[in-house]
Design an enzyme around this catalytic site. Structure first.
Site, PDB file in Angstrom:
ATOM      1  N   HIS A  86       0.960  -1.280  -0.025  1.00  0.00           N
ATOM      2  CA  HIS A  86       0.086  -0.140   0.112  1.00  0.00           C
ATOM      3  C   HIS A  86       0.892   1.111   0.068  1.00  0.00           C
ATOM      4  CE1 HIS A  86      -3.194  -2.799   1.232  1.00  0.00           C
ATOM      5  NE2 HIS A  86      -2.447  -3.124   2.205  1.00  0.00           N
ATOM      6  N   SER A  88      15.131  21.268 -16.163  1.00  0.00           N
ATOM      7  CA  SER A  88      14.208  22.154 -16.544  1.00  0.00           C
ATOM      8  C   SER A  88      14.652  23.132 -16.970  1.00  0.00           C
ATOM      9  CB  SER A  88      13.378  22.420 -15.082  1.00  0.00           C
ATOM     10  OG  SER A  88      12.528  23.590 -15.594  1.00  0.00           O
ATOM     11  N   LYS A 131      16.479  21.456 -10.971  1.00  0.00           N
ATOM     12  CA  LYS A 131      15.674  20.350 -11.260  1.00  0.00           C
ATOM     13  C   LYS A 131      16.594  19.245 -12.024  1.00  0.00           C
ATOM     14  CE  LYS A 131      11.493  20.017 -11.667  1.00  0.00           C
ATOM     15  NZ  LYS A 131      10.271  19.295 -10.928  1.00  0.00           N
ATOM     16  N   GLU A 175       9.781   8.414 -16.708  1.00  0.00           N
ATOM     17  CA  GLU A 175       8.444   8.767 -17.378  1.00  0.00           C
ATOM     18  C   GLU A 175       8.214   8.200 -18.733  1.00  0.00           C
ATOM     19  OE1 GLU A 175       8.210  12.585 -14.157  1.00  0.00           O
ATOM     20  OE2 GLU A 175       8.572  12.810 -16.411  1.00  0.00           O
TER      21      GLU A 175
END
Ligand code: ARG
Length: 461
Positions: A157, A278, A284, A291
């Site tokens: 979980h 970024s 970043k 992804e």
């Protein structure tokens, strides 16, 4: 003017829209090598069985080899008017060798021709995927070996559940990708039959040798039913099914890498070569490759669903709907190859922060089960009661805002007087992990056994 291949009964040519919806050359040109291989094997068989002359066969083979060179040199002119790769090649063959070209299509139809071309292509791709999977498995085995004893939280979980090792976690993916490897091998076994010689659908009255062409093309045997031969696309579906499952595994690993590489977790750091920056936020470092692996999974699964949907309404045997099989297969293949390569790179290159993993493994009272097990083993409590006692210890720790292992002996004894100082070694994450020696468990000794066994298996695979 009507079509030069099949226009005999047509007074005029197709409407522009008809040509546009009908043509597949923009994508099925990918099959050129398989098409030429299939045609050469077919022509050799036609000569061997005396259906065409050896002189014609030699012209055909020579012409086809010239076309192969033209396509590979980029000088071949593909024409939409000629619909597909089969007719583009045959028309060029006629340019090159004249009337003998017209004999190649004896005892054959584009229906068995396209089926054999695509099978050959998918089979090759399956071997490529198997190699790529082996590369990924090896990369995971290496990380697993390095981190067989690196403690991290195991989650259910997405909540810290029990401590495990990072090596054990990597080995879970080795199991998953090994199943993909076995699936792709199974698929190869089943697709290893040749449809060539089924002709349009019913077979042919020419004395062809289907066993011969099957063997010449590297298939185990010919397909046994001519109707099935031209209408079956199970091999493409199985490839896509395997690809979708494998992509799903890649996506799950990608998702974990994304979570692990957040500053909040900090379990891994992706290498510069597998992350991006970024354009506005200088601090970043984004896990774009992970992804994209996660995102592209949708595309691969979409192709499986797409082709299943095309096939579900197909009466025997061939229908032009089936021309829609190719783009699904090609795009899924290209996408999966890229995903496997990117994942292998990420896994090999990422830096593992063992200290952050260990710290997280110790939080969230992750060794509560160890305490309960100790109460069962040492004090003879029934597990349910031990669970309850441990629950009270956790509640006390929460109240005091400390980890379970930071409670004092007095605190623990206030809950169960039988608890002794021995308990503290049980509550240490390293010991918790070490104690889970059951087969397949997370103990480093067990994990190392599995790594050794898989290394041997993969070396032979
Ligand atoms: N381009 C077609 C395909 O990809 C080749 C087979 C055409 N067969 C036919 N009967 N029209 O399926």
């Amino acid at each position: 003017t009507s079509n030069q291949m099949w226009g005999g009964r047509f007074a005029s040519g197709p409407a522009a829209i008809m040509e546009a919806i009908n043509a597949s050359i923009s994508f099925d040109r990918k099959l050129y090598a398989q098409d030429i291989r299939g045609s050469i094997a077919h022509s050799e068989m036609l000569a061997q069985t005396g259906i065409i002359s050896t002189a014609d066969q030699e012209k055909i083979a020579h012409g086809l080899n010239t076309i192969l060179k033209e396509i590979e040199a980029g000088t071949f002119e593909f024409s939409t008017r000629l619909e597909d790769i089969h007719m583009n090649i045959e028309a060029r063959l006629a340019d090159l060798i004249g009337p003998a070209a017209g004999r190649l299509h004896t005892a054959r139809s584009r229906n068995d021709q396209v089926a054999v071309d695509l099978r050959l292509w998918v089979k090759d791709e399956c071997f490529r995927v198997a190699e790529a999977l082996k590369g990924l498995i090896k990369a995971l085995l290496e990380r697993a070996e390095e981190h067989a004893a690196t403690v991290m939280p195991g989650f259910t979980h997405m909540q810290a559940a029990q401590p495990v090792t990072f090596g054990h976690h990597c080995m879970a993916y080795v199991e998953m990708f090994s199943r993909d490897l076995s699936r792709v091998r199974d698929a190869i076994e089943r697709m290893d039959e040749s449809p060539l010689g089924a002709a349009a659908l019913a077979g042919t009255s020419f004395p062809i040798d289907r066993h011969g062409t099957a063997k010449a093309l590297g298939f185990r045997e010919p397909m046994r039913n001519s109707l099935d031969s031209v209408s079956d696309r199970d091999f493409a579906l199985e490839f896509l099914g395997m690809a979708a499952i494998c992509a799903t595994h890649l996506s799950r690993l990608a998702e974990e890498i994304i979570i692990w590489s957040t500053p909040q977790f900090g379990f891994v750091r992706l290498s510069d070569s597998f992350s991006t920056g970024s354009s506005i936020m200088p601090q970043k470092k984004n896990p774009d490759a992970a992804e994209l692996v996660r995102g592209k999974t949708g595309r691969v699964t979409g192709h499986l669903v797409g082709l299943l949907t095309v096939m579900k309404g197909m009466p025997l045997t061939y229908g032009k709907d089936m021309q829609e099989d190719k783009e699904s297969v090609f795009d899924a293949a290209e996408t999966l190859d890229l995903m496997l390569a990117a994942m292998t790179g990420m896994v090999s290159d990422m830096t593992v922060n063992a200290a952050a993993m260990k710290k997280a493994a110790g939080s969230g009272h992750a060794t509560a089960t160890d305490l309960a097990d100790w109460l069962v083993r040492t004090l003879g409590l029934p597990f349910r009661e031990a669970h309850h006692v441990t629950g009270r210890a956790v509640a006390l720790a929460e109240e005091k805002k400390v980890g379970l292992e930071k409670l004092s002996l007095e605190d623990l004894q206030s809950i169960n007087p039988g608890i002794t100082a021995d308990i503290f070694s049980v509550l240490a994450v390293q010991n918790s992990v070490k104690s889970r020696t059951s087969f397949g468990g997370t103990a480093p000794s067990e994990v190392r056994k599995q790594i050794r066994a898989w290394k041997k298996r993969i070396a032979k695979a």
